[in-house]
Design an enzyme around this catalytic site. Structure first.
Site, PDB file in Angstrom:
ATOM      1  CE  LYS A 189      -3.000   2.700   3.075  1.00 38.34           C
ATOM      2  NZ  LYS A 189      -3.561   2.792   4.446  1.00 38.34           N
TER       3      LYS A 189
ATOM      4  CG  ASP B 161      -5.499   8.568   4.212  1.00 32.35           C
ATOM      5  OD1 ASP B 161      -6.351   9.112   3.477  1.00 32.35           O
ATOM      6  OD2 ASP B 161      -5.773   7.690   5.042  1.00 32.35           O
TER       7      ASP B 161
ATOM      8  CE  LYS C 130      -6.182   9.523   7.609  1.00 30.80           C
ATOM      9  NZ  LYS C 130      -6.659   8.423   8.458  1.00 30.80           N
TER      10      LYS C 130
ATOM     11  CG  ASP D 189      -1.872   5.694   4.944  1.00 33.15           C
ATOM     12  OD1 ASP D 189      -1.761   4.716   5.713  1.00 33.15           O
ATOM     13  OD2 ASP D 189      -2.936   5.978   4.370  1.00 33.15           O
TER      14      ASP D 189
ATOM     15  CG  ASP E 153      -9.587   7.971   6.675  1.00 29.79           C
ATOM     16  OD1 ASP E 153      -8.554   7.994   5.974  1.00 29.79           O
ATOM     17  OD2 ASP E 153      -9.580   8.136   7.904  1.00 29.79           O
TER      18      ASP E 153
ATOM     19  CD  GLU F  49      -6.749   5.625   2.198  1.00 31.32           C
ATOM     20  OE1 GLU F  49      -5.587   5.418   2.578  1.00 31.32           O
ATOM     21  OE2 GLU F  49      -7.678   5.876   2.998  1.00 31.32           O
TER      22      GLU F  49
ATOM     23  NE  ARG G  23     -10.401  -0.972   4.340  1.00 31.41           N
ATOM     24  CZ  ARG G  23     -10.857  -1.050   5.592  1.00 31.41           C
ATOM     25  NH1 ARG G  23     -11.992  -1.690   5.837  1.00 31.41           N
ATOM     26  NH2 ARG G  23     -10.190  -0.518   6.584  1.00 31.41           N
TER      27      ARG G  23
END
Length: 469
Positions: A228, A233, A240, A251, A310, A312, A314
């Site tokens: 990933k 993010d 957030k 991230d 949020d 995202e 996956r």
């Protein structure tokens, strides 16, 4: 980080004498009275965090006592690089070659500094590796270099570590080891059927991309690493709060982990056909950002309702896992900074992992213990699958309750992996929230050393996948 080691014999070295509580009294009894009095006066204690210079009659220091924890081989010397002065240091002990190598890795990781924006000209104290064979010394340096790469990538702020920069790092790694690196960028993601990755990253002026590194002999077992790479993010339209966004440069930690693991695999020349797939995106906010309630048709053909923008990571991983499974490799391993729920479950310093391949678990746990690189298996509890149900799509990208978030994320990914495909999913923090010897605050590789040691054992020959853990 190899400037913290000395491979050639040095004319002048300071000898480190590591002592734990069991070794201290016998050692002290063998010393002359002058030395016993000095050690007692200095109140040296044979435990981690203590060291003491032993001046000789001419006033020079050629030996030092070092307190160590006998149960922490990897970190026995890890605090010393920040405490000792310039020079070459060697060890006087009866440690096994394995323990010497582990301690040397800890020394190297304790020497790590992130200096991209504030360089230092302070020289590293260097540890002599002459007690190791050339192969062992080389492996120590390779391990330290790989973990330092992971840390550097994660510590770099997002402006300098966007998808294009992450791709450059992969390209440099490929050039070092003779791997091929291909990118699928921007709208080409739609042409090559990576719709979820495109949807997550399309709102940023830093074009989303798939980074595809391949290395090794086609005749060898296939291992595919999936990472990933959310370079920042914001949370998307489900934005957030500021305190939740502060560390989101990390991230892309999953991508950093698989690049570090790939470094180790290629440097060791493991007889595998390696593929690394990274989804590199910036989860930004703009007029074309994906929205809660949107439905995405993934590469696999499953439709996903966006419950939360949020969640995202996956969505990035699901297309990559589908692509990885199309080749039916011997093993797929993904790394991701996926859920806060995993941190609640195991804390920030343990790599949580999920797999239905029970035969893989024992070997991973065993090497995690040996390498002092803790990993722990969490369950893919199938009844929780209903928490991902959607009224309009095959599944939702987020659970319907705040409970079991790490498990439901794993179950979401599992929907894109056939039951017969060996697969391990790692959910990691990728960040040290506190400083410990060899593990400074900031970006961190969790589980990489353990996984590599396990892979090396399992795939040490082309017949490796058939061995039993």
């Amino acid at each position: 980080m190899t400037d913290c080691f000395e491979r050639a014999p040095a004319t002048q070295m300071i000898t480190l004498i590591p002592l734990d509580a069991a070794l201290f009294d016998p050692w002290l009894e063998r010393q002359p009275e002058r030395m016993r009095n000095w050690v007692k006066a200095a109140r040296f204690q044979p435990k981690a965090g203590h060291h003491l210079a032993l001046p000789e009659t001419d006033g020079c220091v050629r030996k030092m006592l070092v307190g160590v924890d006998p149960d922490a081989a990897s970190w026995a010397l890890a605090d010393l690089p920040g405490r000792l002065g310039e020079g070459v240091y060697t060890l006087e002990c009866d440690w096994s070659p394995q323990r010497l190598a582990q301690a040397a890795v800890g020394w190297g990781l304790g020497s790590y500094r992130f200096e991209r924006y504030r360089p230092s000209d302070k020289p590293h104290p260097r540890l002599s590796l002459t007690r190791l064979t050339d192969d062992q010394a080389q492996r120590v340096e390779q391990t330290v270099d790989a973990i330092s790469l992971v840390r550097d990538l994660i510590n770099t702020p997002a402006e300098d570590m966007m998808p294009e920069h992450l791709a450059e790092s992969a390209q440099q790694l490929g050039e070092t080891f003779g791997a091929t690196v291909r990118q699928v960028v921007g709208d080409a993601l739609l042409e090559e059927n990576y719709p979820s990755i495109h949807r997550v990253g399309r709102a940023s002026h830093h074009a989303p991309r798939v980074i595809d590194l391949q290395w090794g002999d086609d005749a060898h077992p296939r291992i595919t690493l999936v990472g990933k790479g959310v370079c920042f993010d914001t949370g998307g339209l489900d934005i957030k709060p500021s305190n939740g966004m502060r560390l989101m440069k990390k991230d892309m930690g999953g991508a950093a982990h698989v690049l570090g693991l790939a470094h180790l695999i290629m440097a060791a020349g493991l007889p595998v056909r390696l593929r690394v797939l990274i989804g590199a995106v910036d989860n930004a906010i703009d007029g074309n950002a994906f929205r809660p309630g949107d439905v995405i048709t993934t590469r696999k053909g499953l439709t996903v309702e966006v419950d939360n923008t949020d969640a995202e990571g996956r969505l990035v991983l699901c297309d990559l896992l589908t692509r990885a499974c199309e080749e039916s490799p011997s093993l797929i391993i993904d790394f991701a900074t996926l859920t806060g729920a995993a941190r609640v479950a195991v804390g920030t310093e343990i790599a949580a992992f999920f797999t239905d391949a029970r035969e893989l678990v024992h070997g991973l746990h065993r090497h995690a213990e040996i390498q002092e690189d803790p990993c722990w298996r969490l369950p893919l509890h199938e009844p929780y699958r209903e928490l991902l149900e959607s009224s309009v799509a095959d599944l939702a990208n987020s659970g319907s309750t705040p409970y079991a978030g790490a498990i439901t994320a794993g179950l979401f990914l599992k929907a894109f992996v056939p039951r017969t495909q060996p697969w391990i999913h790692f959910d990691v923090m990728a960040w040290n929230t506190r400083a410990r010897p060899g593990r400074p605050k900031g970006g961190e590789a969790l589980g990489v050393r353990a996984v590599f040691a396990w892979l090396e054992e399992r795939f040490s020959t082309p017949q490796g996948p058939d061995c039993q853990d």
